[in-house]
Design a protein around this motif. Structure first.
Motif, PDB file in Angstrom:
ATOM      1  N   UNK A 136      -4.621   6.856  -4.582  1.00 54.94           N
ATOM      2  CA  UNK A 136      -5.028   6.793  -3.182  1.00 54.94           C
ATOM      3  C   UNK A 136      -3.983   5.982  -2.420  1.00 54.94           C
ATOM      4  N   UNK A 137      -4.107   6.012  -1.093  1.00 52.20           N
ATOM      5  CA  UNK A 137      -3.165   5.271  -0.256  1.00 52.20           C
ATOM      6  C   UNK A 137      -3.957   4.423   0.721  1.00 52.20           C
ATOM      7  N   UNK A 138      -3.509   3.194   0.935  1.00 55.50           N
ATOM      8  CA  UNK A 138      -4.193   2.281   1.845  1.00 55.50           C
ATOM      9  C   UNK A 138      -4.049   2.782   3.288  1.00 55.50           C
ATOM     10  N   UNK A 139      -4.957   2.344   4.183  1.00 54.92           N
ATOM     11  CA  UNK A 139      -4.864   2.806   5.578  1.00 54.92           C
ATOM     12  C   UNK A 139      -3.516   2.464   6.233  1.00 54.92           C
ATOM     13  N   UNK A 170      -2.656  -4.652 -11.219  1.00 55.14           N
ATOM     14  CA  UNK A 170      -3.418  -4.424  -9.978  1.00 55.14           C
ATOM     15  C   UNK A 170      -4.873  -4.886 -10.101  1.00 55.14           C
ATOM     16  N   UNK A 171      -5.400  -4.870 -11.326  1.00 55.57           N
ATOM     17  CA  UNK A 171      -6.807  -5.246 -11.527  1.00 55.57           C
ATOM     18  C   UNK A 171      -7.065  -6.737 -11.345  1.00 55.57           C
ATOM     19  N   UNK A 172      -6.018  -7.555 -11.306  1.00 54.74           N
ATOM     20  CA  UNK A 172      -6.219  -9.014 -11.341  1.00 54.74           C
ATOM     21  C   UNK A 172      -5.569  -9.756 -10.175  1.00 54.74           C
ATOM     22  N   UNK A 173      -5.193  -9.026  -9.128  1.00 54.71           N
ATOM     23  CA  UNK A 173      -4.600  -9.684  -7.960  1.00 54.71           C
ATOM     24  C   UNK A 173      -5.681 -10.564  -7.307  1.00 54.71           C
ATOM     25  N   UNK A 174      -5.395 -11.832  -7.040  1.00 52.65           N
ATOM     26  CA  UNK A 174      -6.402 -12.701  -6.414  1.00 52.65           C
ATOM     27  C   UNK A 174      -6.914 -12.098  -5.091  1.00 52.65           C
ATOM     28  N   UNK A 175      -8.204 -12.317  -4.819  1.00 54.78           N
ATOM     29  CA  UNK A 175      -8.864 -11.694  -3.666  1.00 54.78           C
ATOM     30  C   UNK A 175      -8.189 -12.024  -2.327  1.00 54.78           C
ATOM     31  N   UNK A 176      -7.635 -13.231  -2.220  1.00 56.47           N
ATOM     32  CA  UNK A 176      -7.069 -13.654  -0.933  1.00 56.47           C
ATOM     33  C   UNK A 176      -5.605 -13.221  -0.759  1.00 56.47           C
ATOM     34  N   UNK A 177      -5.098 -12.456  -1.714  1.00 56.98           N
ATOM     35  CA  UNK A 177      -3.701 -12.018  -1.624  1.00 56.98           C
ATOM     36  C   UNK A 177      -3.658 -10.499  -1.433  1.00 56.98           C
ATOM     37  N   UNK A 178      -2.914 -10.045  -0.432  1.00 63.92           N
ATOM     38  CA  UNK A 178      -2.703  -8.608  -0.252  1.00 63.92           C
ATOM     39  C   UNK A 178      -1.296  -8.281  -0.735  1.00 63.92           C
ATOM     40  N   UNK A 179      -1.223  -7.493  -1.793  1.00 69.00           N
ATOM     41  CA  UNK A 179       0.081  -7.053  -2.294  1.00 69.00           C
ATOM     42  C   UNK A 179       0.290  -5.618  -1.833  1.00 69.00           C
ATOM     43  N   UNK A 180       1.490  -5.324  -1.338  1.00 71.37           N
ATOM     44  CA  UNK A 180       1.799  -3.964  -0.884  1.00 71.37           C
ATOM     45  C   UNK A 180       2.564  -3.272  -2.010  1.00 71.37           C
ATOM     46  N   UNK A 181       1.970  -2.215  -2.545  1.00 71.81           N
ATOM     47  CA  UNK A 181       2.592  -1.544  -3.685  1.00 71.81           C
ATOM     48  C   UNK A 181       3.453  -0.364  -3.248  1.00 71.81           C
ATOM     49  N   UNK A 228       5.459   3.014  -4.676  1.00 67.29           N
ATOM     50  CA  UNK A 228       5.606   3.936  -5.790  1.00 67.29           C
ATOM     51  C   UNK A 228       6.881   4.718  -5.504  1.00 67.29           C
ATOM     52  N   UNK A 229       7.813   4.750  -6.462  1.00 61.97           N
ATOM     53  CA  UNK A 229       9.155   5.240  -6.134  1.00 61.97           C
ATOM     54  C   UNK A 229       9.220   6.731  -5.822  1.00 61.97           C
ATOM     55  N   UNK A 230       8.139   7.471  -6.090  1.00 59.87           N
ATOM     56  CA  UNK A 230       8.143   8.871  -5.676  1.00 59.87           C
ATOM     57  C   UNK A 230       7.879   9.024  -4.183  1.00 59.87           C
ATOM     58  N   UNK A 231       7.642   7.904  -3.473  1.00 62.28           N
ATOM     59  CA  UNK A 231       7.591   8.004  -2.024  1.00 62.28           C
ATOM     60  C   UNK A 231       6.393   7.418  -1.312  1.00 62.28           C
ATOM     61  N   UNK A 232       5.863   6.302  -1.834  1.00 56.58           N
ATOM     62  CA  UNK A 232       4.728   5.663  -1.147  1.00 56.58           C
ATOM     63  C   UNK A 232       5.007   4.178  -0.945  1.00 56.58           C
ATOM     64  N   UNK A 233       4.665   3.668   0.232  1.00 50.33           N
ATOM     65  CA  UNK A 233       4.439   2.231   0.403  1.00 50.33           C
ATOM     66  C   UNK A 233       2.982   2.099   0.822  1.00 50.33           C
ATOM     67  N   UNK A 234       2.274   1.194   0.145  1.00 48.64           N
ATOM     68  CA  UNK A 234       0.845   1.031   0.426  1.00 48.64           C
ATOM     69  C   UNK A 234      -0.014   1.858  -0.511  1.00 48.64           C
ATOM     70  N   UNK A 235       0.459   2.001  -1.761  1.00 49.48           N
ATOM     71  CA  UNK A 235      -0.332   2.740  -2.741  1.00 49.48           C
ATOM     72  C   UNK A 235      -1.610   1.980  -3.057  1.00 49.48           C
ATOM     73  N   UNK A 236      -2.739   2.703  -3.134  1.00 43.14           N
ATOM     74  CA  UNK A 236      -4.025   2.114  -3.484  1.00 43.14           C
ATOM     75  C   UNK A 236      -4.384   2.416  -4.932  1.00 43.14           C
ATOM     76  N   UNK A 237      -5.652   2.201  -5.302  1.00 39.86           N
ATOM     77  CA  UNK A 237      -6.075   2.444  -6.685  1.00 39.86           C
ATOM     78  C   UNK A 237      -5.979   3.925  -7.077  1.00 39.86           C
ATOM     79  N   UNK A 295      -6.762  13.915  -4.474  1.00 42.50           N
ATOM     80  CA  UNK A 295      -5.973  14.742  -3.576  1.00 42.50           C
ATOM     81  C   UNK A 295      -4.700  15.086  -4.338  1.00 42.50           C
ATOM     82  N   UNK A 296      -4.508  16.355  -4.625  1.00 42.70           N
ATOM     83  CA  UNK A 296      -3.405  16.760  -5.511  1.00 42.70           C
ATOM     84  C   UNK A 296      -2.030  16.571  -4.874  1.00 42.70           C
ATOM     85  N   UNK A 297      -2.014  16.216  -3.600  1.00 42.45           N
ATOM     86  CA  UNK A 297      -0.727  15.955  -2.936  1.00 42.45           C
ATOM     87  C   UNK A 297      -0.373  14.463  -2.936  1.00 42.45           C
ATOM     88  N   UNK A 298      -1.213  13.634  -3.577  1.00 45.56           N
ATOM     89  CA  UNK A 298      -0.927  12.195  -3.627  1.00 45.56           C
ATOM     90  C   UNK A 298      -0.881  11.754  -5.091  1.00 45.56           C
TER      91      UNK A 298
END
Lengths: 223, 219
Positions: free
Chosen positions: A79-82, A37-48, A50-59, A67-70
């Motif tokens: 965190x989670x992206x908007x 995640x630290x090296x994704x090129x700036x012009x590329x948006x990757x949607x992460x 997480x198998x416990x139940x997130x699409x759009x996981x952030x750093x 937030x203890x619920x995330x």
């Protein structure tokens, strides 16, 4: 060989980060794969995912702002992206097995030239369990194994895995600090090499048989 | 109209030795910690626990393992809790490791009236041992069976007094699936609200699935 383990891991993470296209859904394993995640090129948006139940996981969450619920699949506060969303575990694995995840990146205890992977158990010694790994490697459209080339001097890329398998014939690509391999029905191909290494060094440190097609061989893109 | 809220003592009375219990949560996120407190206090033994993982030795359902109340776990991962591994190697704890997607789907089947399902996960590995392999359109699948429990202990972020449940963020995980796959379902309400306070479209577990509500803050 690259003796500095952190440098080796950085090289692997940088190379894998170049693999994704805009808005692809990607699941990263815990540990080295997460460094990608630290090296994704700036012009590329990757949607992460997480198998416990997130699409759009952030750093990972900043200290004291957790937030203890995330949490992610490793239990860390994230965190989670908007644009992100949450779902239950059955939906999460339907997404995984249903081929809706473009890439999964995982570590390996052993990986072999036929694309089989062992990464969940060392019988009698270490038994963490498979978690979601078996589903991920069977379900994701592309399976990338991220691993140091050797461990205690021994090749991690074998002719045949000896440890119990996570899955058989599922790996598409193996990225180490020295090389990138592609697994095909025609065998294991060396597709890229680190310019600070050489084909001779890679051969000397790889148990698996691999094919080199000189005109297709590239230098790893890690600058 | 609804009389689902129950006390610590009433929950304690429902707990028995040798029970099979599902416990929601993912590495102690979305785990009903206050319900686990009651199981610890009652001291019931020889439990079979179905859950995603065994969390930590001092947090989540791992606390039940630390106090040796569990004889069998059916989980996908034990790596965060060294105590589980220790008891397994000593022969005191039976550990069935199930791929996470297979485990949750077995629970979903158990609660959905389905007789099992076919998954490609585990084919060619030790997971396929003792299972029927079925080939469909040239692809091998394993036949995996449904799983149910006598009791499910789940966590709900917002619960109304009828038993409608909303799960915040990643606390959802296995909880809504387990709410469908046990004879008795107790939800630990982090926040208990009046009927009508949850917008019906946002309910994640419908109220009839919840047998009892435990609201630790009201105790």
């Amino acid at each position: 060989m690259i003796e500095d383990v952190n440098l080796a891991k950085t090289i692997i993470a940088k190379r894998i980060a170049r693999e994704f296209k805009n808005n692809q859904l990607v699941n990263l394993g815990i540990g080295l794969p997460t460094m990608v995640t630290n090296y994704i090129p700036k012009d590329i948006n990757v949607i992460f995912q997480s198998e416990n139940g997130i699409i759009g996981m952030g750093p990972v969450a900043e200290l004291a702002k957790e937030n203890r619920e995330i949490t992610n699949a490793g239990g860390a506060y994230v965190t989670v992206m908007p644009y992100g969303c949450y779902f239950d575990s059955a939906t999460s694995f339907a997404l995984i097995r249903g081929k809706h995840v473009e890439y999964t990146v995982l570590g390996a205890l052993e990986v072999d030239q036929e694309g089989s992977l062992s990464n969940w158990i060392i019988p009698g010694k270490k038994v963490p369990g498979m978690g979601g790994a078996m589903d991920l490697v069977v379900g994701a459209k592309n399976v990338i194994v991220s691993t140091l080339h050797t461990e205690r001097g021994r090749s991690k890329i074998l002719k045949k895995c000896k440890l119990p398998l996570t899955a058989k014939h599922v790996v598409n690509m193996i990225v180490t600090e020295l090389a990138v391999f592609k697994v095909t029905s025609g065998g294991l191909f060396l597709s890229e090499y680190n310019k600070d290494s050489s084909i001779e060094e890679i051969r000397a440190n790889t148990e698996a048989d691999f094919i080199v097609v000189e005109e297709d061989l590239k230098v790893m893109d890690i600058d | 109209m609804f009389n689902k809220i129950i006390s610590k003592e009433e929950i304690s009375d429902l707990l028995k030795d040798d029970m099979t219990i599902m416990i929601g949560g993912f590495i102690a996120c979305g785990t009903p910690e206050r319900l686990i407190d009651i199981v610890l206090e009652k001291g019931v033994k020889n439990l079979t626990i179905i859950a995603n993982d065994t969390a930590f030795s001092d947090r989540g359902l791992g606390r039940l393992i630390t106090l040796r109340q569990v004889s069998h776990v059916i989980v996908s991962h034990i790596g965060t809790n060294p105590e589980t591994g220790r008891q397994m190697f000593e022969g005191d704890l039976k550990v069935d490791l199930v791929p996470q997607g297979t485990l949750v789907e077995r629970i979903r089947c158990g609660g959905s009236g389905l007789g099992g399902f076919l998954t490609p996960t585990g084919v060619g590995t030790i997971v396929e041992e003792g299972k029927q392999k079925i080939t469909i359109d040239g692809v091998d699948y394993l036949l995996e069976m449904p799983i149910r429990a006598e009791l499910a202990l789940i966590y709900g972020s917002i619960v109304d007094k009828a038993g409608n449940v909303v799960y915040n963020a990643t606390t959802r995980n296995f909880n809504p699936l387990m709410a469908m796959a046990a004879d008795t379902v107790i939800v630990e309400a982090q926040k208990l609200v009046d009927i009508g306070e949850i917008q019906p479209e946002l309910v994640m577990t419908p109220s009839p699935l919840i047998t009892h509500i435990y609201a630790p803050e009201k105790q």
